[in-house]
Design a protein around this motif. Structure first.
Motif, PDB file in Angstrom:
ATOM      1  N   ASN B 386       0.824  -1.215   0.000  1.00  7.38           N
ATOM      2  CA  ASN B 386       0.000   0.000   0.000  1.00  7.38           C
ATOM      3  C   ASN B 386       0.857   1.264   0.000  1.00  7.38           C
ATOM      4  O   ASN B 386       0.566   2.224  -0.701  1.00  7.38           O
ATOM      5  CB  ASN B 386      -0.903   0.035   1.236  1.00  7.38           C
ATOM      6  CG  ASN B 386      -2.091  -0.876   1.072  1.00  7.38           C
ATOM      7  OD1 ASN B 386      -2.569  -1.087  -0.041  1.00  7.38           O
ATOM      8  ND2 ASN B 386      -2.555  -1.438   2.174  1.00  7.38           N
ATOM      9  N   SER B 387       1.920   1.231   0.822  1.00  6.74           N
ATOM     10  CA  SER B 387       2.811   2.396   0.877  1.00  6.74           C
ATOM     11  C   SER B 387       3.490   2.602  -0.467  1.00  6.74           C
ATOM     12  O   SER B 387       3.627   3.726  -0.942  1.00  6.74           O
ATOM     13  CB  SER B 387       3.870   2.216   1.958  1.00  6.74           C
ATOM     14  OG  SER B 387       3.265   1.954   3.200  1.00  6.74           O
ATOM     15  N   PHE B 389       2.431   1.693  -3.433  1.00  4.87           N
ATOM     16  CA  PHE B 389       1.494   2.234  -4.418  1.00  4.87           C
ATOM     17  C   PHE B 389       1.213   3.712  -4.154  1.00  4.87           C
ATOM     18  O   PHE B 389       1.101   4.515  -5.084  1.00  4.87           O
ATOM     19  CB  PHE B 389       0.186   1.434  -4.433  1.00  4.87           C
ATOM     20  CG  PHE B 389      -0.839   2.005  -5.366  1.00  4.87           C
ATOM     21  CD1 PHE B 389      -0.600   2.051  -6.733  1.00  4.87           C
ATOM     22  CD2 PHE B 389      -2.040   2.521  -4.883  1.00  4.87           C
ATOM     23  CE1 PHE B 389      -1.528   2.594  -7.609  1.00  4.87           C
ATOM     24  CE2 PHE B 389      -2.973   3.066  -5.750  1.00  4.87           C
ATOM     25  CZ  PHE B 389      -2.727   3.107  -7.114  1.00  4.87           C
ATOM     26  N   TYR B 390       1.124   4.057  -2.888  1.00  3.10           N
ATOM     27  CA  TYR B 390       0.859   5.459  -2.535  1.00  3.10           C
ATOM     28  C   TYR B 390       1.949   6.367  -3.118  1.00  3.10           C
ATOM     29  O   TYR B 390       1.663   7.383  -3.750  1.00  3.10           O
ATOM     30  CB  TYR B 390       0.804   5.603  -1.007  1.00  3.10           C
ATOM     31  CG  TYR B 390       0.220   6.903  -0.524  1.00  3.10           C
ATOM     32  CD1 TYR B 390      -1.134   7.177  -0.668  1.00  3.10           C
ATOM     33  CD2 TYR B 390       1.017   7.865   0.092  1.00  3.10           C
ATOM     34  CE1 TYR B 390      -1.681   8.370  -0.215  1.00  3.10           C
ATOM     35  CE2 TYR B 390       0.485   9.059   0.548  1.00  3.10           C
ATOM     36  CZ  TYR B 390      -0.867   9.309   0.397  1.00  3.10           C
ATOM     37  OH  TYR B 390      -1.409  10.485   0.838  1.00  3.10           O
ATOM     38  N   LEU B 391       3.211   5.977  -2.925  1.00  2.00           N
ATOM     39  CA  LEU B 391       4.314   6.788  -3.448  1.00  2.00           C
ATOM     40  C   LEU B 391       4.288   6.816  -4.978  1.00  2.00           C
ATOM     41  O   LEU B 391       4.465   7.862  -5.597  1.00  2.00           O
ATOM     42  CB  LEU B 391       5.664   6.245  -2.963  1.00  2.00           C
ATOM     43  CG  LEU B 391       5.928   6.284  -1.458  1.00  2.00           C
ATOM     44  CD1 LEU B 391       7.340   5.808  -1.162  1.00  2.00           C
ATOM     45  CD2 LEU B 391       5.735   7.682  -0.891  1.00  2.00           C
ATOM     46  N   ARG B 392       4.052   5.657  -5.580  1.00  2.00           N
ATOM     47  CA  ARG B 392       4.053   5.605  -7.048  1.00  2.00           C
ATOM     48  C   ARG B 392       2.890   6.400  -7.627  1.00  2.00           C
ATOM     49  O   ARG B 392       3.020   7.033  -8.671  1.00  2.00           O
ATOM     50  CB  ARG B 392       4.001   4.151  -7.526  1.00  2.00           C
ATOM     51  CG  ARG B 392       5.252   3.365  -7.156  1.00  2.00           C
ATOM     52  CD  ARG B 392       5.168   1.936  -7.616  1.00  2.00           C
ATOM     53  NE  ARG B 392       5.282   1.840  -9.075  1.00  2.00           N
ATOM     54  CZ  ARG B 392       5.027   0.723  -9.750  1.00  2.00           C
ATOM     55  NH1 ARG B 392       4.624  -0.371  -9.106  1.00  2.00           N
ATOM     56  NH2 ARG B 392       5.166   0.696 -11.063  1.00  2.00           N
ATOM     57  N   SER B 393       1.757   6.385  -6.930  1.00  2.00           N
ATOM     58  CA  SER B 393       0.590   7.113  -7.431  1.00  2.00           C
ATOM     59  C   SER B 393       0.824   8.617  -7.410  1.00  2.00           C
ATOM     60  O   SER B 393       0.050   9.376  -7.972  1.00  2.00           O
ATOM     61  CB  SER B 393      -0.646   6.784  -6.594  1.00  2.00           C
ATOM     62  OG  SER B 393      -0.619   7.512  -5.382  1.00  2.00           O
ATOM     63  N   ARG B 394       1.900   9.042  -6.733  1.00  2.00           N
ATOM     64  CA  ARG B 394       2.235  10.465  -6.724  1.00  2.00           C
ATOM     65  C   ARG B 394       3.341  10.784  -7.730  1.00  2.00           C
ATOM     66  O   ARG B 394       3.866  11.878  -7.754  1.00  2.00           O
ATOM     67  CB  ARG B 394       2.688  10.901  -5.325  1.00  2.00           C
ATOM     68  CG  ARG B 394       1.615  10.749  -4.245  1.00  2.00           C
ATOM     69  CD  ARG B 394       0.373  11.575  -4.591  1.00  2.00           C
ATOM     70  NE  ARG B 394      -0.660  11.487  -3.572  1.00  2.00           N
ATOM     71  CZ  ARG B 394      -1.838  10.896  -3.740  1.00  2.00           C
ATOM     72  NH1 ARG B 394      -2.122  10.299  -4.893  1.00  2.00           N
ATOM     73  NH2 ARG B 394      -2.735  10.883  -2.777  1.00  2.00           N
TER      74      ARG B 394
END
Lengths: 254, 438
Positions: B386-387, B389-394
């Motif tokens: 989850n972490s 993906f969170y970074l990649r989604s930014r």
């Protein structure tokens, strides 16, 4: 800007999206409403590229290019921003550091120079002021120990810093008090321009009092079952989703 | 002439000259070391670590060591911080490479042999320092301490008089420079902090070249009443390097000892850290960070002994394991019968980045007092999806996102270093090391 055609997607082997089609033009704001389990969050996550959401058929084009074969970071750099329903806490990564890494990664992708420390801090304080936020949270680790409302505000703050062309708001309004709701709507309205589009996933009409949508869609059983203007949201607020089953042959009550 | 002999042969015939100990004393300890023998498969404390083949191996003592070059010195020196520097090569302090600035009256920094000379010339603090030698290393029970005491030629030494604050951190740069064949290096450090004194000590250990070696390091710290010690140890051994280290702390009334061990490489590394909280109000902290990859095997053993009431201890270990590395943590908290109001915490967290890596955590509590607070916890996990993906989604690319998350996992350890001038240099070191991990 965004064109979704007959999209089918599964999560853990279960088909959630069953032939969803949607078109969002430049400068438009679309609201997606619908009962629990209808596929609203799945749609947002598929568009952002989260692992575990498998597209089985259909297509999504964004700015004229196939979106589905792009990595999440490419999509972000091309201007897609997902405001998470459950923003992730990342201990040990300071908020500002994270934002600067993100902004510079996007700029590099677009062939722009990295932002200077000075310009970055100016940008931060400008956007904090716009949302009437104090800078206390930004000094902490990403979302660590933030309340639900603080996390959602932080999503909107990030959105303002990264200036996306297409924002996906995944139930950003749920669980928010009226002040936090105001931050969310101020954030989206600040970005409104002919080059900015948004897909706002929500349960409640009340957010749409503040972010006035161009189109409202009802998602049920993995498909858009009805579309209309903003008055559709008011109708849903009044009448609920009970009618869906009768009208479209989809069981929305399960 | 450099000679190669097996450990047993060295212990049978230790060099016939004064070394760390007098000729006579080193012979006695050598006999003891022979009796103790090397830890074997039946030794529970050594269950996870084998130094296989060590008995048969011919080792040089590396007495006639070459001088390190600038590049080697720089590789181990933290940047951006003013330090006093002692340089030790293959266990021997090299006076010509030491850089010591002006010091308050009575502070002693140098080689133990120089201290011994000073004591002979009537320097009373040097004489007092010598009285502390080999009191904590357990050389009567611990084979590797006995081997070090028997075969070490000299030691680095620090004496801080009562009430004095060391003006700059002391860097003890300890290099292993193998020559022709496998080398046995035996660095030794003795530090005595007088009452109400303060010191920051950074031990930077490193091995160079592709030749095999065994570095058997022993450090002893006497932290007298109300003194404060911050001890950071960075160990960067070569892929052929094996290290057995023992760090021993004695903490008196109201004093505070904090130690941080960063293991950044090596073939086999076994760290033993023992802290005795001897008088009421003593507090101790043992932290560790391991950044492991390749075939590195790291075995951390801690032992915190609460021997008096009202003492506090904290242990925090974090390990990143990539490729085929292994990380073992055995943490012991011992609370003696009258050590009431003990407050002891132990935490161990491992981040496993490869299916072939292995992490083991073994907490051991031995509590004989009844009014105590002891907590321990250990976690083994991988990178959080989850972490990531969170970074990649930014917009942060996957490999950079992984590095950021791994660094974040390590950074809580940096946060425990109180000597603020050390934090940034350590952070740079970690960042550089991690560049190879993600």
């Amino acid at each position: 800007m965004l064109k979704i055609q007959d999209l089918h997607a599964t999560v853990a082997g279960k088909e959630i999206l069953k032939g969803l089609s949607l078109e969002v033009g430049p400068g438009e704001i679309h609201a997606i409403m619908g009962p629990n389990g209808s596929g609203k969050s799945t749609l947002a996550n598929v568009l952002a590229g989260r692992e575990g959401y498998e597209v089985t058929s259909g297509s999504v084009s964004y700015l004229g290019r196939d979106l589905l074969n792009q990595e999440p970071e490419e999509r972000a750099a091309e201007g897609i921003f997902l405001a998470f329903q459950y923003p992730v806490e990342i201990p040990g990564v300071p908020n500002l550091y994270f934002l600067r890494m993100a902004l510079n990664a996007q700029r590099r992708h677009r062939g722009q120079e990295e932002i200077s420390a000075e310009d970055f801090l100016r940008l931060i304080s400008e956007k904090l002021k716009l949302l009437h936020l104090d800078d206390g949270l930004q000094k902490r680790a990403v979302n660590e120990g933030f309340s639900g409302g603080e996390k959602k505000r932080n999503e909107i703050f990030q959105m303002l810093i990264l200036e996306p062309r297409l924002a996906l708001l995944d139930e950003t309004d749920s669980g928010l008090d009226i002040d936090a709701l105001k931050v969310v709507s101020d954030g989206v309205n600040a970005l409104r321009s002919p080059d900015f589009s948004a897909v706002v996933v929500t349960h409640y009409q009340r957010l749409l009092d503040h972010i006035v949508p161009d189109r409202v869609h009802v998602l049920a059983g993995g498909r858009i079952v009805r579309s209309g203007g903003r008055e559709l949201a008011l109708e849903l607020e009044r009448e609920g989703y009970g009618w869906i089953g009768k009208e479209s042959g989809v069981d929305a009550t399960r | 002439m450099s000679q190669a002999r097996t450990l047993a042969e060295w212990l049978e015939h230790p060099p016939a000259r004064d070394g760390l100990l007098s000729t006579e004393a080193r012979h006695e300890v050598a006999r003891l070391a022979t009796l103790l023998g090397l830890p074997g498969p039946r030794d529970e404390a050594w269950r996870y670590t084998r130094l296989s083949g060590l008995e048969q191996e011919a080792l040089e003592l590396g007495v006639e060591a070459p001088l390190p070059d600038e590049h080697q010195l720089r590789a181990l020196t933290p940047e951006g911080v003013t330090l006093d520097r002692l340089v030790v090569v293959n266990g021997r302090p090299v006076p010509s490479l030491c850089q010591i600035g002006p010091l308050p009256d009575g502070v002693g920094i140098g080689s133990l042999s120089a201290m011994r000379q000073a004591a002979r010339e009537g320097n009373s603090s040097a004489a007092q320092l010598l009285e502390h030698l080999d009191l904590l290393s357990q050389s009567r029970q611990r084979a590797f301490s006995a081997i070090n005491s028997a075969l070490a030629e000299d030691a680095a030494a620090l004496w801080v008089p009562d009430g004095v604050q060391l003006p700059r951190p002391l860097l003890v740069l300890s290099l292993v420079l193998p020559q022709a064949g496998p080398l046995l290096s035996q660095p030794r450090l003795l530090a005595v902090l007088g009452q109400h004194s303060q010191a920051t000590v950074l031990e930077a250990h490193g091995g160079f070249g592709d030749k095999a070696y065994l570095c058997n390091a022993v450090s002893e710290f006497h932290v007298q009443a109300h003194a404060r010690l911050e001890h950071v140890r960075v160990q960067r051994d070569s892929v052929a390097g094996r290290r057995v280290s023992g760090a021993f702390f004695q903490v008196m009334a109201g004093a505070q000892a904090r130690t941080h061990t960063y293991t950044l490489g090596g073939r086999t590394v076994r760290n033993e850290i023992r802290m005795e909280l001897v008088e009421p109000g003593a507090s101790g902290e043992i932290n560790g960070l391991g950044l492991l990859k390749g075939e590195t095997h790291l075995d951390n053993h801690t032992h915190v002994a609460h021997l008096a009431p009202d003492c506090q201890s904290h242990q925090g270990f974090r390990t990143i394991l990539a490729e085929r590395s292994q990380g073992i943590f055995t943490g012991r908290i011992q609370v003696a019968k009258d050590a009431q109001h003990t407050d002891a915490v132990q935490q161990c967290a491992s981040m496993v980045l490869s299916p072939e890596a292995r992490a083991v955590a073994r907490p051991q509590l031995e509590i004989l007092a009844d009014d105590v607070k002891c907590t321990h916890g250990s976690t083994v996990g991988s990178l959080d999806a989850n972490s990531l993906f969170y970074l990649r989604s930014r917009g942060i690319p996957g490999d950079l996102a992984r590095r950021i998350l791994i660094h974040a996992f390590c950074s809580t350890q940096l946060g425990r270093v109180r000597a603020s001038e050390m934090v940034n240099p350590l952070d740079r070191l970690i960042t550089r090391t991690l560049a190879d991990h993600a």
